[in-house]
Scaffold this motif. Structure first.
Motif, mmCIF file in Angstrom:
data_model
loop_
_atom_site.group_PDB
_atom_site.id
_atom_site.type_symbol
_atom_site.label_atom_id
_atom_site.label_comp_id
_atom_site.label_asym_id
_atom_site.label_seq_id
_atom_site.Cartn_x
_atom_site.Cartn_y
_atom_site.Cartn_z
ATOM 1 N N GLY A 176 0.868 -1.199 -0.034
ATOM 2 C CA GLY A 176 0.058 0.080 0.072
ATOM 3 C C GLY A 176 0.867 1.378 -0.036
ATOM 4 N N GLY A 177 2.080 1.268 0.472
ATOM 5 C CA GLY A 177 2.679 2.309 0.554
ATOM 6 C C GLY A 177 2.282 3.431 1.515
ATOM 7 N N PHE A 178 2.651 4.570 1.304
ATOM 8 C CA PHE A 178 2.200 5.744 2.121
ATOM 9 C C PHE A 178 0.874 5.837 2.341
ATOM 10 N N LYS A 179 0.114 5.879 1.205
ATOM 11 C CA LYS A 179 -1.260 5.918 1.280
ATOM 12 C C LYS A 179 -2.031 4.646 2.190
ATOM 13 N N GLY A 180 -1.541 3.372 1.716
ATOM 14 C CA GLY A 180 -1.991 2.530 2.714
ATOM 15 C C GLY A 180 -1.508 2.762 4.028
ATOM 16 N N VAL A 181 -0.631 3.251 4.390
ATOM 17 C CA VAL A 181 -0.156 3.555 5.967
ATOM 18 C C VAL A 181 -0.966 4.545 6.478
ATOM 19 N N VAL A 182 -1.250 5.715 5.747
ATOM 20 C CA VAL A 182 -2.331 6.863 6.272
ATOM 21 C C VAL A 182 -3.672 6.551 6.176
ATOM 22 N N TYR A 183 -4.249 5.774 5.271
ATOM 23 C CA TYR A 183 -5.664 5.113 5.326
ATOM 24 C C TYR A 183 -5.773 4.173 6.542
ATOM 25 N N THR A 184 -4.943 2.982 6.797
ATOM 26 C CA THR A 184 -5.144 2.342 7.765
ATOM 27 C C THR A 184 -4.928 2.977 9.098
#
Length: 603
Positions: A176-184
């Motif tokens: 997920g990269g950064f977007k996956g990190v922030v969304y989770t």
């Protein structure tokens, strides 16, 4: 301890959602390195702020807070509460500068602020130094906490915890990269808060503890309650309060509390939509991180003193815990074993959430250094976006493996905290001044970095430390260690600054023109440029640092007042709580006015 079907259901649903988010955003995150590490710079303040809070909501933090409360009392938390000052300075002075720079990582700063081979070396070296060395140490401390939680609550062997906790985290982080990190992180924040608050409320009221009044009256707790140290104890006042507030907050580099901003905090500011969103994100983070979130952990730590008054009582209750993992920090996990079915599943999910949020951020942040500041700079300057994403995903896995092995060899999170503080002592002032004083150069940072690191290693691995700081035989009292490293490092970097050549006028003018830092520290550069009929001041914005410092002090007053007021409401000390609540309200009103004046500086 046996988990019920309901507990397992909470955990399985949680894991499924997290993995689903990682898979859902993986395609877009893999399009470019900017998407993988910064989500295209489109993130709103509230989502980034929640992400910062979730990231610092790691499994080692409640363990650290528990250790501090049990050994030195609630006031021991000033060791990290002091970093609110640098946090507020970042909000009102540095957040807009970072976002204005439009960099991919904060290490790129080196090659816009400095020039030549020294700047190139500094960027590449710190990419390895921070992205791998420091990052692995930080992640291993978080994983160590997970090992202790797994051992106490589930009876897992250390290697079983490492594999089960790390596998899903590294999968969704790599996908997920950064977007996956922030969304989770958005999900992880609410799960972690619910678990921490629910656990605190239940554990304070279990029969073995007897409620808040019983805690306040316990002989094991009475001398641990004060938010400020006992002023009759000179050593405690110096070590717990004076050094953190007078020296530590501005002189020490620490992950998440870097003077002037940096690390994953800078990564989130760089990912913000604009400067205002960067400021809003960091301000929201500081309110949640310092004012509200510590108290659930503190309450559990205080309750643990009633049930497990010393380490021997923890060892007796959990004889299967290895001797090298025993410590006061285990009391948090020990208390969680008393939770009922259902709530236990929520709390375990919250701890897993805390672990995953911190580790995923560290992995993405560390791999961004490896990709942008080492791989692309040193190995493959012509790397394609696809290659950089691939290296980012590979480095994510490697960092996870390294931190797992180191965690298996560690014993105590408090030791890691103190080691990191020692390594960064004396470097913080450079990170504050380099934006506003033209004379600082690359050699200033290189000399500070090596002198503080080498001295910290010497103190930890040789007889130099007891010779200098032993209270009975040493030359100085033991509390003087951090100030000594700070003074020594500062002398070294100041000497290096004035003994080496300043940066070229081309480099200095280019930096000023891009960032527009303003202030008297750049007058020489601006005046010399004007004398050559070169105009580098291209902004009508007034120098906002004096207004920013005013706002910073009001923000500090607001958040500390909220922190103290929350504690006194919990203690039932209503008079002090009312007064501090009023101070918080007045500080908030004055802060809003100060912030509006800062915005009015735009002509």
């Amino acid at each position: 301890m046996e988990l019920s079907t309901l507990d397992y259901s909470f955990i399985i649903v949680f894991f499924s959602i997290v993995l689903g988010i990682g898979i859902y955003v993986s395609k877009k995150s893999g399009k470019s390195s900017s998407e993988f590490f910064l989500s295209g710079r489109t993130m709103p303040w509230w989502l980034l702020g929640l992400s910062m809070v979730a990231t610092t909501f790691s499994t080692d933090t409640p363990n650290l807070v528990t250790d501090l409360v049990r050994t030195t009392g609630v006031s021991g938390n000033w060791g990290w509460w002091c970093f609110l000052l640098t946090g507020m300075l970042t909000v009102f002075v540095y957040a807009k500068l970072w976002r204005k720079s439009n960099l991919n990582t904060d290490l790129e700063f080196y090659e816009i602020r400095y020039g030549g081979k020294a700047a190139s070396f500094l960027r590449k070296f710190r990419a390895v130094y921070l992205g791998i060395f420091f990052n692995v140490i930080t992640m291993s401390a978080v994983t160590l906490a997970a090992i202790k939680i797994g051992g106490i609550m589930l009876g897992l062997e250390p290697w079983e915890t490492v594999i089960s906790a790390g596998l899903i985290t590294v999968i969704f982080s790599a996908l997920g990269g950064f977007k996956g990190v922030v969304y989770t992180d958005f999900l992880l924040f609410f799960v972690a808060m619910a678990g921490a608050i629910g656990a605190a409320f239940y554990l304070v009221n279990i029969p073995e503890v007897g409620g808040m009044q019983a805690i306040l009256e316990s002989e094991h707790v009475r001398d641990k309650l004060n938010i400020l140290p006992n002023f009759s104890d000179k050593k405690a006042v110096i070590t717990i309060l004076i050094i953190p507030l007078a020296v530590q907050w501005w002189s020490s580099w620490y992950p998440g509390g870097e003077p002037g901003g940096g690390g994953y905090i800078a990564q989130r500011m760089l990912a913000a939509k604009n400067e205002n969103h960067a400021i809003g994100a960091t301000f929201f983070f500081n309110i949640m991180h310092y004012a509200l979130r510590p108290w659930p952990w503190i309450l559990v730590a205080l309750a643990s003193l009633v049930v497990f008054p010393d380490v021997a009582s923890i060892s007796a209750a959990f004889p299967n815990v290895p001797a090298d993992k025993l410590g006061h920090d285990l009391a948090y996990s020990a208390m969680l074993t008393k939770l009922p079915s259902g709530l236990l599943g929520v709390v375990l999910a919250s701890l897993i959430a805390a672990y995953m949020s911190t580790i995923s951020t560290q992995l993405n942040w560390g791999s961004s250094y490896i990709v942008y500041d080492f791989y692309k700079q040193q190995i493959n300057p012509n790397a394609t976006e696809k290659q950089m994403v691939a290296v980012g995903r590979l480095s994510t896995v490697v960092l996870m493996v390294l931190s797992a092995f180191l965690a298996l060899a560690m014993q105590n999170a408090m030791g890691v905290f103190n080691l990191l503080l020692s390594f960064g002592a004396g470097t913080g002032l450079i990170f504050i001044l380099r934006w506003f004083w033209w004379r600082i150069n690359a050699w200033s940072e290189i000399s500070a970095m090596f002198s503080s690191g080498i001295l910290a290693i010497l103190l930890e691995t040789t007889s130099l430390k007891p010779f200098l700081f032993d209270p009975e035989t040493g030359l100085m009292p033991d509390w003087a260690e951090l100030p000594f490293i700070m003074v020594f490092t500062s002398v070294v970097w100041l000497a290096a600054t004035f003994l080496t050549q300043p940066e070229t006028k081309e480099v200095l003018r280019s930096f000023y023109q891009k960032i527009q830092p303003g202030g008297p520290g750049w007058n020489k550069v601006v005046d010399e440029a004007r004398a050559e009929q070169v105009e580098i001041v291209n902004s009508q914005e007034k120098w906002s640092v004096p207004s920013g410092i005013t706002a910073m002090l009001l923000g500090v007053a607001l958040i500390y007042s909220l922190l103290f007021a929350t504690g006194y409401w919990i203690y039932g000390r209503t008079t002090a709580a009312f007064i501090l609540t009023a101070v918080a309200i007045v500080s908030g009103i004055l802060l809003i006015r100060a912030w509006n004046r800062m915005k009015d500086n735009l002509l």
